[in-house]
Design a protein around this motif. Structure first.
Motif, PDB file in Angstrom:
ATOM      1  N   VAL A  37      34.636  41.898  41.773  1.00 13.30           N
ATOM      2  CA  VAL A  37      35.569  42.983  42.094  1.00 13.30           C
ATOM      3  C   VAL A  37      36.799  43.001  41.189  1.00 13.30           C
ATOM      4  N   SER A  38      37.351  44.205  41.058  1.00 13.34           N
ATOM      5  CA  SER A  38      38.636  44.406  40.383  1.00 13.34           C
ATOM      6  C   SER A  38      39.749  44.409  41.419  1.00 13.34           C
ATOM      7  N   ALA A  39      40.986  44.416  40.937  1.00 15.00           N
ATOM      8  CA  ALA A  39      42.145  44.558  41.825  1.00 15.00           C
ATOM      9  C   ALA A  39      42.206  46.003  42.316  1.00 15.00           C
ATOM     10  N   VAL A  50      47.461  47.849  41.279  1.00 14.68           N
ATOM     11  CA  VAL A  50      48.026  46.544  41.660  1.00 14.68           C
ATOM     12  C   VAL A  50      48.262  45.679  40.407  1.00 14.68           C
ATOM     13  N   THR A  51      47.351  45.747  39.429  1.00 17.37           N
ATOM     14  CA  THR A  51      47.546  44.936  38.215  1.00 17.37           C
ATOM     15  C   THR A  51      48.848  45.328  37.504  1.00 17.37           C
ATOM     16  N   ASP A  52      49.161  46.629  37.487  1.00 16.32           N
ATOM     17  CA  ASP A  52      50.418  47.044  36.850  1.00 16.32           C
ATOM     18  C   ASP A  52      51.627  46.556  37.645  1.00 16.32           C
ATOM     19  N   GLY A 117      45.560  40.125  41.729  1.00 20.51           N
ATOM     20  CA  GLY A 117      44.999  41.316  42.381  1.00 20.51           C
ATOM     21  C   GLY A 117      43.512  41.134  42.612  1.00 20.51           C
ATOM     22  N   GLU A 118      42.814  40.616  41.599  1.00 22.47           N
ATOM     23  CA  GLU A 118      41.377  40.376  41.705  1.00 22.47           C
ATOM     24  C   GLU A 118      41.117  39.247  42.706  1.00 22.47           C
ATOM     25  N   PHE A 119      41.974  38.215  42.647  1.00 24.88           N
ATOM     26  CA  PHE A 119      41.800  37.054  43.530  1.00 24.88           C
ATOM     27  C   PHE A 119      41.845  37.503  44.992  1.00 24.88           C
ATOM     28  N   GLY A 170      36.933  39.430  39.353  1.00 26.87           N
ATOM     29  CA  GLY A 170      36.756  39.732  37.925  1.00 26.87           C
ATOM     30  C   GLY A 170      38.028  39.448  37.151  1.00 26.87           C
ATOM     31  N   PHE A 171      37.966  39.667  35.831  1.00 26.23           N
ATOM     32  CA  PHE A 171      39.149  39.756  34.976  1.00 26.23           C
ATOM     33  C   PHE A 171      39.745  38.427  34.502  1.00 26.23           C
ATOM     34  N   TYR A 172      39.348  37.281  35.085  1.00 21.76           N
ATOM     35  CA  TYR A 172      39.969  36.044  34.607  1.00 21.76           C
ATOM     36  C   TYR A 172      39.025  34.856  34.661  1.00 21.76           C
ATOM     37  N   SER A 184      41.259  40.993  28.320  1.00 22.10           N
ATOM     38  CA  SER A 184      42.145  42.127  28.079  1.00 22.10           C
ATOM     39  C   SER A 184      41.984  43.122  29.241  1.00 22.10           C
ATOM     40  N   ARG A 185      42.829  44.143  29.291  1.00 19.09           N
ATOM     41  CA  ARG A 185      42.803  45.106  30.405  1.00 19.09           C
ATOM     42  C   ARG A 185      41.403  45.712  30.570  1.00 19.09           C
ATOM     43  N   GLY A 186      41.027  45.891  31.808  1.00 18.76           N
ATOM     44  CA  GLY A 186      39.698  46.436  32.098  1.00 18.76           C
ATOM     45  C   GLY A 186      38.608  45.370  32.000  1.00 18.76           C
ATOM     46  N   GLY A 187      39.025  44.107  31.846  1.00 21.86           N
ATOM     47  CA  GLY A 187      38.071  43.023  31.580  1.00 21.86           C
ATOM     48  C   GLY A 187      37.185  42.637  32.756  1.00 21.86           C
ATOM     49  N   GLY A 188      37.405  43.237  33.921  1.00 19.37           N
ATOM     50  CA  GLY A 188      36.506  42.965  35.052  1.00 19.37           C
ATOM     51  C   GLY A 188      35.058  43.321  34.698  1.00 19.37           C
ATOM     52  N   ASP A 189      34.894  44.309  33.818  1.00 21.23           N
ATOM     53  CA  ASP A 189      33.543  44.690  33.378  1.00 21.23           C
ATOM     54  C   ASP A 189      32.875  43.522  32.645  1.00 21.23           C
TER      55      ASP A 189
HETATM   56  N1  ASP Z   1      42.593  44.908  37.087  1.00 23.43           N
HETATM   57  C1  ASP Z   1      42.458  44.771  35.673  1.00 23.43           C
HETATM   58  C2  ASP Z   1      43.042  46.002  34.978  1.00 23.43           C
HETATM   59  O1  ASP Z   1      43.579  46.880  35.626  1.00 23.43           O
HETATM   60  C3  ASP Z   1      41.062  44.466  35.236  1.00 23.43           C
HETATM   61  C4  ASP Z   1      39.987  45.421  35.680  1.00 23.43           C
HETATM   62  O2  ASP Z   1      40.205  46.262  36.544  1.00 23.43           O
HETATM   63  O3  ASP Z   1      38.877  45.319  35.133  1.00 23.43           O
HETATM   64  O4  ASP Z   1      43.009  46.052  33.777  1.00 23.43           O
END
Ligand code: ASP
Length: 440
Positions: A37-39, A50-52, A117-119, A170-172, A184-189
């Motif tokens: 999951v993402s935040a 939430v990440t921002d 946020g992901e945690f 995800g993401f870390y 990097s941003r969007g790294g949950g993928d």
């Molecule tokens: N939460 C992170 C972001 O906003 C990672 C993600 O959503 O994949 O970049």
């Protein structure tokens, strides 16, 4: 039995209702055994991810601005306590949030803070699904340069073998210094792809808020065609050039194992979505072009010199100047008497381009050197282009009819894409002209 990894993006985790929706999707198919999951993302236009908020929280901590820190923390708390309330169960959010706050205040570091946020989102999903939470730090490993280590996959396989089902943030992962480190941003993928590779999934489902990958940005062309099937390489080219449905690096983990990715819509789960597969067999009647993407923010340096091809070492001397500035090249199209160097502006400091030009002039003798700032690059991508005569003629005719001046052309040797450089102000018009030529 089939095994699927599902990754839910920020909009699929934005509030209690959508989280329930995501959980329902997981429960509807027993093969959906691993969930990443993402935040929580935006709930409505103008909302803040939430990440921002976590980034703003850490900035306030670094500035020792305690008042802003408390204000931002309250907003973060509001998001998670709100979700807990909407879900109507005790998820121990307050206690976990307090721990996060104390850790940040005792110097746990930026990436620790930004990844929370992901945690927290993974803890929520784990509670709702009654599936164990497995922290990403147990297997995602980065080297000193922040690059994902190969050992991540075998570690993921070993750790996840102990869990027939798991929810993973995800993401870390864990950096070389033993601290939490983010992609990097969007790294949950990328995290989802890592898990898919680790458990050798049959399918990596990426659940988002669109019904697939469109042939171009729907904000530029009204209701563009949704692509049914896309190859890994096409996806990489399109994502790198600004199509932001998936992170462009998420291909690497799944590529060597040949695991397909499906992009699905959490809000319309019955839609077919887009399949991203290792290779595509084109059928008669398929479009020549698969998709078009573009982005602004580039600078090109054009160099002209008669008989450039005959002067041994010319390109090397020019490129050493670029290398000395620590700037990486995006593209380097060249002819017999000319070359263009395309640079991403994020690598350039103020007035650096002027210094680069001066140094190139000192390093080689040339006829002309010029700079185009504010350039947009537009990539027209598709395996179908290689075998179809006249594709570039159609593309350039469409651009000339739309009155768009092209100042750089680069066609990759694989004939998978044609990239054109145009003035940034023409970016959207260029995408529209190419789309209408090949899809209407
Ligand atoms: N939460 C992170 C972001 O906003 C990672 C993600 O959503 O994949 O970049």
């Amino acid at each position: 039995m089939e095994l699927k990894v599902c990754k839910f993006g920020g909009t699929s985790m934005a509030d209690g209702n959508v989280i329930l929706n995501a959980a329902k999707i997981v429960s509807a198919d027993v093969s959906r055994r691993y969930v990443v999951v993402s935040a929580p993302g935006k709930r409505f236009g103008g909302d803040v991810k939430v990440t921002d908020l976590l980034i703003a929280l850490y900035d306030a901590y670094e500035r020792a601005d305690r008042a802003t820190f408390e204000k931002v923390f309250e907003k973060i708390e509001g998001r998670f306590l709100g979700i807990e309330k909407e879900l109507g169960s005790d998820l121990k959010m307050r206690k976990t949030l307090d721990t996060v706050k104390n850790e940040v205040l005792s110097g746990a570091g930026r990436d620790y803070c930004v990844s929370r946020g992901e945690f927290l989102a993974a803890q929520i999903m784990s509670e709702i699904l009654h599936v164990p939470f497995v922290d990403a730090t147990e297997f995602v490993r980065f080297d000193e340069r922040g690059i994902l280590k190969e050992e991540t996959y075998s570690l993921a396989a070993r750790v996840l073998a102990n869990y027939p089902r798991a929810v993973i943030p995800g993401f870390y992962g864990l950096g070389a210094d033993g601290k939490v480190k983010t992609f990097s941003r969007g790294g949950g993928d990328i995290s989802g792809a890592v898990v898919a590779r680790g458990v050798n999934a049959d399918l990596y489902e990426n659940w988002t808020d669109v019904s697939g990958f469109y042939a171009c940005d729907p904000r530029i062309v009204d209701a563009p065609k949704c692509i049914e099937e896309l190859s890994y390489r096409e996806l990489r080219e399109l994502s790198y050039m600004g199509a932001n449905v998936l992170h462009s690096d998420c291909i690497f983990p799944v590529k060597s194992a040949g695991i397909p990715i499906r992009i699905c819509n959490t809000f319309r789960p019955e839609d077919k979505g887009t399949y991203i597969v290792p290779a595509i067999k084109r059928r008669v009647g398929d479009t020549v072009v698969t998709g078009i993407a573009g982005k602004t923010g580039f600078t090109t340096i054009g160099i002209e010199k008669s008989m450039m091809n005959a002067e041994i070492g010319f390109a090397r001397k020019v490129l050493s100047v670029i290398e000395k500035h620590g700037v990486s090249l995006e593209h380097l199209p060249s002819g017999i008497d000319s070359m263009s160097i395309v640079i991403d502006n994020t690598f350039l400091q103020e007035k650096e381009i002027e210094r680069i030009v001066e140094e190139i002039e000192a390093a080689v003798s040339l006829d002309r050197i010029y700079v185009h700032e504010n350039v947009a690059l537009i990539a027209t991508v598709g395996h179908g282009m290689a075998k179809s005569i006249g594709t570039s003629a159609r593309l350039f005719k469409a651009l000339s009819e739309a009155g768009i001046n092209v100042n750089m052309i680069d066609q990759g040797s694989s004939e998978l894409n044609i990239i054109v450089g145009v003035d940034a102000k023409d970016c959207n018009a260029c995408i529209r002209a190419i789309y209408h030529e090949f899809f209407n």
